[in-house]
Design a protein around this motif. Sequence first.
Motif, mmCIF file in Angstrom:
data_model
loop_
_atom_site.group_PDB
_atom_site.id
_atom_site.type_symbol
_atom_site.label_atom_id
_atom_site.label_comp_id
_atom_site.label_asym_id
_atom_site.label_seq_id
_atom_site.Cartn_x
_atom_site.Cartn_y
_atom_site.Cartn_z
ATOM 1 N N GLU A 267 0.809 -1.218 0.000
ATOM 2 C CA GLU A 267 0.000 0.000 0.000
ATOM 3 C C GLU A 267 0.840 1.265 0.000
ATOM 4 O O GLU A 267 0.295 2.371 -0.099
ATOM 5 C CB GLU A 267 -0.929 0.004 1.231
ATOM 6 N N ASP A 268 2.182 1.145 0.108
ATOM 7 C CA ASP A 268 3.055 2.313 0.148
ATOM 8 C C ASP A 268 2.897 3.128 -1.134
ATOM 9 O O ASP A 268 3.100 2.617 -2.240
ATOM 10 C CB ASP A 268 4.511 1.869 0.311
ATOM 11 N N GLY A 269 2.519 4.406 -0.940
ATOM 12 C CA GLY A 269 2.359 5.297 -2.091
ATOM 13 C C GLY A 269 1.033 5.167 -2.799
ATOM 14 O O GLY A 269 0.775 5.913 -3.766
ATOM 15 N N ASN A 270 0.179 4.271 -2.381
ATOM 16 C CA ASN A 270 -1.110 4.080 -3.044
ATOM 17 C C ASN A 270 -2.056 5.207 -2.648
ATOM 18 O O ASN A 270 -2.425 5.333 -1.486
ATOM 19 C CB ASN A 270 -1.699 2.721 -2.623
ATOM 20 N N PRO A 271 -2.466 6.047 -3.603
ATOM 21 C CA PRO A 271 -3.333 7.184 -3.268
ATOM 22 C C PRO A 271 -4.691 6.761 -2.730
ATOM 23 O O PRO A 271 -5.381 7.547 -2.077
ATOM 24 C CB PRO A 271 -3.468 7.931 -4.598
ATOM 25 N N GLN A 272 -5.060 5.506 -2.950
ATOM 26 C CA GLN A 272 -6.347 5.009 -2.478
ATOM 27 C C GLN A 272 -6.442 5.034 -0.946
ATOM 28 O O GLN A 272 -7.529 5.150 -0.380
ATOM 29 C CB GLN A 272 -6.552 3.580 -2.994
ATOM 30 N N LEU A 276 -6.860 9.803 5.615
ATOM 31 C CA LEU A 276 -7.526 9.109 6.702
ATOM 32 C C LEU A 276 -8.979 8.802 6.367
ATOM 33 O O LEU A 276 -9.470 7.706 6.653
ATOM 34 C CB LEU A 276 -7.446 9.952 7.982
ATOM 35 N N ARG A 277 -9.677 9.750 5.720
ATOM 36 C CA ARG A 277 -11.087 9.509 5.416
ATOM 37 C C ARG A 277 -11.259 8.303 4.499
ATOM 38 O O ARG A 277 -12.226 7.554 4.624
ATOM 39 C CB ARG A 277 -11.709 10.762 4.783
ATOM 40 N N ASP A 278 -10.272 8.090 3.608
ATOM 41 C CA ASP A 278 -10.358 6.930 2.715
ATOM 42 C C ASP A 278 -9.996 5.642 3.461
ATOM 43 O O ASP A 278 -10.582 4.588 3.195
ATOM 44 C CB ASP A 278 -9.426 7.123 1.512
ATOM 45 N N ASP A 284 -11.622 -2.436 7.069
ATOM 46 C CA ASP A 284 -11.277 -3.856 7.129
ATOM 47 C C ASP A 284 -10.058 -4.172 6.262
ATOM 48 O O ASP A 284 -9.178 -4.940 6.657
ATOM 49 C CB ASP A 284 -12.464 -4.711 6.690
ATOM 50 N N THR A 285 -10.009 -3.546 5.088
ATOM 51 C CA THR A 285 -8.871 -3.777 4.194
ATOM 52 C C THR A 285 -7.578 -3.240 4.796
ATOM 53 O O THR A 285 -6.531 -3.897 4.765
ATOM 54 C CB THR A 285 -9.127 -3.095 2.837
ATOM 55 N N VAL A 286 -7.654 -2.039 5.367
ATOM 56 C CA VAL A 286 -6.468 -1.416 5.963
ATOM 57 C C VAL A 286 -5.994 -2.213 7.167
ATOM 58 O O VAL A 286 -4.792 -2.478 7.331
ATOM 59 C CB VAL A 286 -6.758 0.043 6.343
ATOM 60 N N GLU A 287 -6.925 -2.611 8.010
ATOM 61 C CA GLU A 287 -6.550 -3.389 9.193
ATOM 62 C C GLU A 287 -5.883 -4.707 8.790
ATOM 63 O O GLU A 287 -4.880 -5.116 9.376
ATOM 64 C CB GLU A 287 -7.781 -3.661 10.058
ATOM 65 N N ALA A 288 -6.425 -5.352 7.790
ATOM 66 C CA ALA A 288 -5.836 -6.613 7.322
ATOM 67 C C ALA A 288 -4.435 -6.382 6.767
ATOM 68 O O ALA A 288 -3.521 -7.201 6.968
ATOM 69 C CB ALA A 288 -6.739 -7.247 6.270
#
Length: 408
Positions: A267-272, A276-278, A284-288
Motif C-alpha cells: 500500500e506504500d504510495g497508493n493514493p487510495q 484518513l477519510r479513505d 477492514d482492508t487497511v486493518e488486514a
Amino acid sequence: MSEPYMSLAGKRVLELGTMIAAPFATHILSQLGAEVIKIEPPAGDTTRSLVRGGPSGTIVAYGHSKQAICLDLTTGGGKEVFGKLAASADVVIHNLAPSAARKLGVTADDCMVVNPDIVHVHIKGYTHGPQADDLMTNPIAEAATGAMDDHRVDGRPTRFGPSYHDQFAGTYAVIRVLAAMLDPNASAADRRIEIGLYETGLHLAARDLAGMQLKTQLLGRLEKEGGGEFSMPGYGSYLTSDERWVYLLILTDAHWAKLTGALDMPEDGNPQFAKLRDRKKARDTVEAAVRAAVGKFDFDEVERRLRAAGLGFNEVMPLERVLEKPQAHQPGKLRELDFRGLHFEVPEFPGQMQVSPNLPPPEIGEHTGSLLAELGYAPDEIESLLSSGAAKAYQPGDFAWAPVRQKG
C-alpha cells in the motif's frame, strides 16, 4: 549536590483510608514531603489482608514512608486520641462511607471543633445530590459514567484492570488540598473538600460526553465518540511473527506514509489509502494490510524499522516485564524497598527526585506507642489505652501471609 526541596515538609496529614482512593492521595502528599499518619481500626485497612491473608501490592506501593497508628474509634479513648491527632494536623483525608464517618466522629464538623484551620477531605461515592449517601466503588463509577459501556469483553461490559477512578479521585483530592493550602484567605468552606468517584468519572468522561453531544446535534442522530483504535485504522495492537504484540501510533496521513514505507507494504504510495477519510472507509482492508505487514517480521525487526522511521510504538508489555526496560531504571523513577524480607522496586511520583523517607510500609499499629507518647500520653495512660482496646500496637504475626505449599 543540594538536598531535594520538600514542598510539604512540616505538614502533617492524617489518613483514614481503605483500599485505594484516600491512601493514593496521601501517598502523593507523602512523596511531596508531608508526614502521613495512617489511622486504622483493629481490623485494619482492607488491603492488609487481600493476598493470602496479608498485605497486597497496594500497601507496598502506596503505604511506604508513612507512620501507622491503630485506634478503635468506636471507643471514647480512641475518639480522644483522634481528636488530639486532628488538633496537631494540617490535613485529614478519608474515604469512609458517610454513615461511618458520622458514627466515628471524623467528619469536617468533628475535626474543625478541635482544629478550626484543618483541611478536611472526604473522598466518597457521590458529592451533594440525591445520591450523596450512596456507596460507590471504582467499577460502579465506570458503569455510571460511560466508561464501562465502551469496554466490553465478549460483548459484556467489563471493568478496567487498574482502579483509575479511585486514583484520579485521590489525585483531584491532592489538587484541592494544595489549592486550599496555597490560599491564605481560604475559608472554612474552602477547606471542607468533598471528592466524589461519580463526579470524578464525569470529569474524566467530559471529552467523550461533549463529543457525543456535538456530533449528535450536528448530524441530527445519536453519534458517540469512538476511541482512537476504533476511529483510526492502523492505530492499535498487532502481532509480530514471534507472537509479541506491538501497539502502533498511526494518527496522521504522515504516520501512515512512514508505516507503509518502513514495513515494505504494498500500500506504500497508493493514493487510495493516502487520506484518513479513505482509510476509514476501507477499514477492514487497511486493518488486514497492517496485520499482514507486522506479521511478516519478528518483534526486533519491527522495532528496528519503526524506530528508524521515527514512528511512535511500544510492545504491549506484560506486568512481569514492565520494569525490565532501561527507561524505568533512570534516576528518580524507582524506589528500592524491603518489606518482610522481600524486595520491591516501586515507581516514584513523577517529576521529581525522591524526597520522602525511604521507609517500608508500616505494619498495623507500628507507631501507636511512639505517637501516643508524642501526643503527651504518659506510659501508664498508653498501657491503659492498649489494654482497653482503644488503641492497638503491632504484634508479630498480625496480617501474616499464609505459607505457600510446595507442590509435590
